[in-house]
Structures are given as C-alpha cells and as structure tokens.
Enzyme design. Sequence first.
Site, mmCIF file in Angstrom:
data_model
loop_
_atom_site.group_PDB
_atom_site.id
_atom_site.type_symbol
_atom_site.label_atom_id
_atom_site.label_comp_id
_atom_site.label_asym_id
_atom_site.label_seq_id
_atom_site.Cartn_x
_atom_site.Cartn_y
_atom_site.Cartn_z
ATOM 1 N N LYS A 114 54.869 -27.029 22.749
ATOM 2 C CA LYS A 114 54.678 -25.952 21.786
ATOM 3 C C LYS A 114 54.151 -26.541 20.484
ATOM 4 O O LYS A 114 54.595 -27.611 20.045
ATOM 5 C CB LYS A 114 56.004 -25.229 21.542
ATOM 6 N N SER B 216 62.475 -17.005 21.875
ATOM 7 C CA SER B 216 61.092 -17.463 22.007
ATOM 8 C C SER B 216 60.814 -18.390 23.175
ATOM 9 O O SER B 216 59.663 -18.708 23.435
ATOM 10 C CB SER B 216 60.646 -18.139 20.705
ATOM 11 N N SER C 235 57.829 -16.698 20.874
ATOM 12 C CA SER C 235 56.691 -17.318 20.225
ATOM 13 C C SER C 235 56.118 -18.501 20.990
ATOM 14 O O SER C 235 55.072 -19.027 20.635
ATOM 15 C CB SER C 235 57.093 -17.784 18.819
#
Length: 504
Positions: free
Chosen positions: A96, A195, A171
Amino acid sequence: MAIVRPTLEHLLDIANGLHMQLSREQASEYLALMQSSFDAYDLIDELPDCVPPVRYERSSGYRPSAAHNPLNAWYYRTEVNGAPQGKLAGKTVALKDNIALAGVPMMNGAAPLEGFVPSFDATVVTRLLDAGATILGKATCEHYCLSGGSHTSDPAPVHNPYRQGFASGGSSSGSAALVAAGEVDLAVGGDQGGSIRIPSAFCGTYGMKPTHGLVPYTGIMAIEATIDHAGPITANVRDNALMLEVMAGSDGLDPRQAAPRVDTYSDYLDRGVQGLRIGILQEGFQLANQDPRVTASVRNAIAQLERLGAHVEEVSVPEHKIAGSLWLPIGCEGLTMQMMHGNGAGFNWKGLYDLTLLDKQAGWREQADQLSASLKLCMFVGEYGIKHYNGRFYAKAQNLTRMARAGYDAALARYDLLVMPTVPIIAQPHPEPGCSITEYVARALEMIGNASAQDITGHPAMSIPCGLVDGLPVGLMLVGKHYAEGTIYQAAAAFEASVDWKNN
C-alpha cells in the site's frame, strides 16, 4: 546551523500566537535566553539520524503506463528481491502506498506528498523481504487513506477487477485489486476504519486486520495511532496466515505495541470448526443500507459453517453500534491533530520518525483546497471538536472504548468468533467526475458501518469471500478475541476448503 535564530519581530509574533503580550524589552530579554536552547538544536543537527539501514537492493522504479495498469491499481513499479529462502519464498508482494520503501516514491494517494521518497524501509517491508518475498511495487491507495471507496486517489480511481468503473473498496484499494486480479500473490494493507477488509469484501480477497499492535506500524504513514493497523491481503487463507506470521511481533520502534502475543497461525488451518462456538452478531445485520442480497449470501455462508460442525446462534452486542459512533471523534479529531497539524507524525510518543516525511507533509497547507472532500469533512468535524470543545469528545470517546471493548469481550467469552457482513452492500459505481460533494462523500463512507467498530476495540477481524451478488463479491467478517487470529484462520480455512465461493 540547524536553527535560523528568530528576530525580535519573530518572537513578538510567536508570543501573540500563544495569546501572550510582550513588550519589546521583554522580548529582547527572552530572545537572549533562548540562544542556549538553540545551541542544542545545532548539536542535534550535526548528529547522524538514527534510522534502520536499507538491506536489500532496489531501483527507484517507474510509473506504469495506462496500458500496463488497466485497474489504476499500481502507483509505482519496482522490484526488490528478498532472501533466497523463507516462508514467503517465491511470493510476490504489493505495498500500500502509505508504506515506506526506501528509494521508491510514496504518495499516499495525495498530491501534497507527490515527489516524496522515503529513506528507510518500514519494518513490515524488511520482514517480508527477510522471509523471501519479492516486492513488485506500490499499490495505489485512497487520498490520505480517507475513503472506503476507490475514487479519491489523486493518481486515478481504482477499478474493481470484477467490473470496470466500480469501486474496488478503500483505502487499500490497489492492494486488494492487484491480488484479486492475480498481478501479485500478496499485498499489505492498512486499516483504520475498515481499509483492509472493505476492499477485500468488494474484490473477493482475504483481508486480515490483526489485533491492534500485533503488527508494527513503523515506517507507515499514520492516520491516528490508536486505530492504526497493518495487515495482509491475499488470495487464499494459507498465504494470509503465513504472511501474518512473518509480519507480527514487536520491533521495539512502535509504541502502539505493548506486549503483542504472536502465534504460528498456519497451525490452525487444518483444525476444522467442529465444536467451534460462533455468534451471529445481530447488530451487524441492522445497518440502514443493508442489502438483503448481501444478508442472504452471508447467512448462507454461516449456515455452511454450521453444517461443518460449528455451534451457531444469534447474539446481541449493543456496544457494536456504540463503537461505530466512537470512531467519529477519535478518527476525526485524532487524524486532524496527528496526520494534518502534526504533519503525519505528531508528538508525545517514542516511535520512529521520518524527518523528510514531516517536512514534505507540512506542504499540505499550501494545497489545502485540493484535499479530498472526504478528508475535508473529517478535518472540519475534528477541528470543530478540538477548537470549540478542547478535545473533550475525543478524550471521552477514548475512555468509552474500554466499555465498547468490554462488550465485545463479554460476547467473545461465550463464543469463539462473532460473524456478520463485512460491508452492507456490494461494490458501487464510481461517482461521475464533477459530482456533488454529498455524492462524493457518500461513495467514500457508505460502507464502513460494521468495519470501523473493530478498529476502535482493537479486536482482530478478517473478511473472507463468501459469494457473489450480481457478479460482485460479498464478504463475511469473522471477529475474534484479542490475539486469537489463529481461531479466525481456523474457521476461514474450513469454509474456504468446503465451498467454491464464486458459485456459493
């Protein structure tokens, strides 16, 4: 020298900002007294910083073209080869893009950070490489990670691998999309309000939010330290368990970690669910936007666990809804202070700081109008609570988290796991460019109702795919006792082995 000494006018301005009135004579006297303090600053500037060494070679990488990035799920491509042997040898990983990979740009989905390049690796990066994994790059994430949709990233909206133009969840949007599309075996996600689990539910991957503090957050850009979690996103349960084995445990650099209890999670995979006690969390099916088709799919999955030998019954945990409400002052006021006013780190803790990130993040003030609507909304709520109520709602919410955790703990004293839908809906279409603020924010936050609670209570929670609705994945969420990730893997592996979820 480290410090450009303030002038008399600078000090008068500083005093005024601190609600103090100084005469010019007083200011001159204070100015003289300040010099010895600044001498110490000069000494600190001359000393080398104390950060982890970079142990694996890598190139700076490149931004992939649209033709080679059809889901917009990659932010940056590179290749970092880990140790020749280990639990994850031969496995490829996406990080990420809020996770530091030295020498490779990190944008955190937000234009103010564009051009930032970390100088050291996050702890989880080093651990994955030590275990033999190969890192292939940085996965797109949402704007400062403040969205459960996948339309807020400054590079571009991330598409669902099952349907172009639909949300992949957020996210950790690119992380789940890349795993689901088969472009990597594993991905690291972050979870402050769901997320890891939201994109896993939308994309049909396995996403584990571990117990708070089990996985070190060192080298990952914080949102709010009391709800920051990092964890694995994978295409199957075994890889997830092995990945958590590699990532878990104290690193001595993250104050979020008190005394984390690690386990050999892969030992649980073949135990089955015979005799396991599972509570169906009633409040988890009562969200205002609960899609009945999602409910039916999740209920069918729970029935399968019962057929496999689990003892299943309904349970009410009223604190589940309360925990979701507690997220708002903690998340909004906390992120406003730590991520924004605190330039991504804040004060009053003994964690590892990235000095260049502090300097770069300070630039958000010059681009504040370009912040995403979902981040602005949280900042407006947070700043109002801080300025008008002195942070008392944040403080009271933190006090009440103990009550919320106790409610979960009481249920988990009677049950080995709690189950519910990860999200109440299936992936929705991306909002159109130029849509209203209301629609933009709705697409960013409409799915967090169940997932945010466990970030507040700190309990481990995993989303596993359990079916399709209209051709889009549905996620079943399993919640366990603190540090009981093994029990979650036990049930997840039994379910995975017993059904083809795409035809369930």
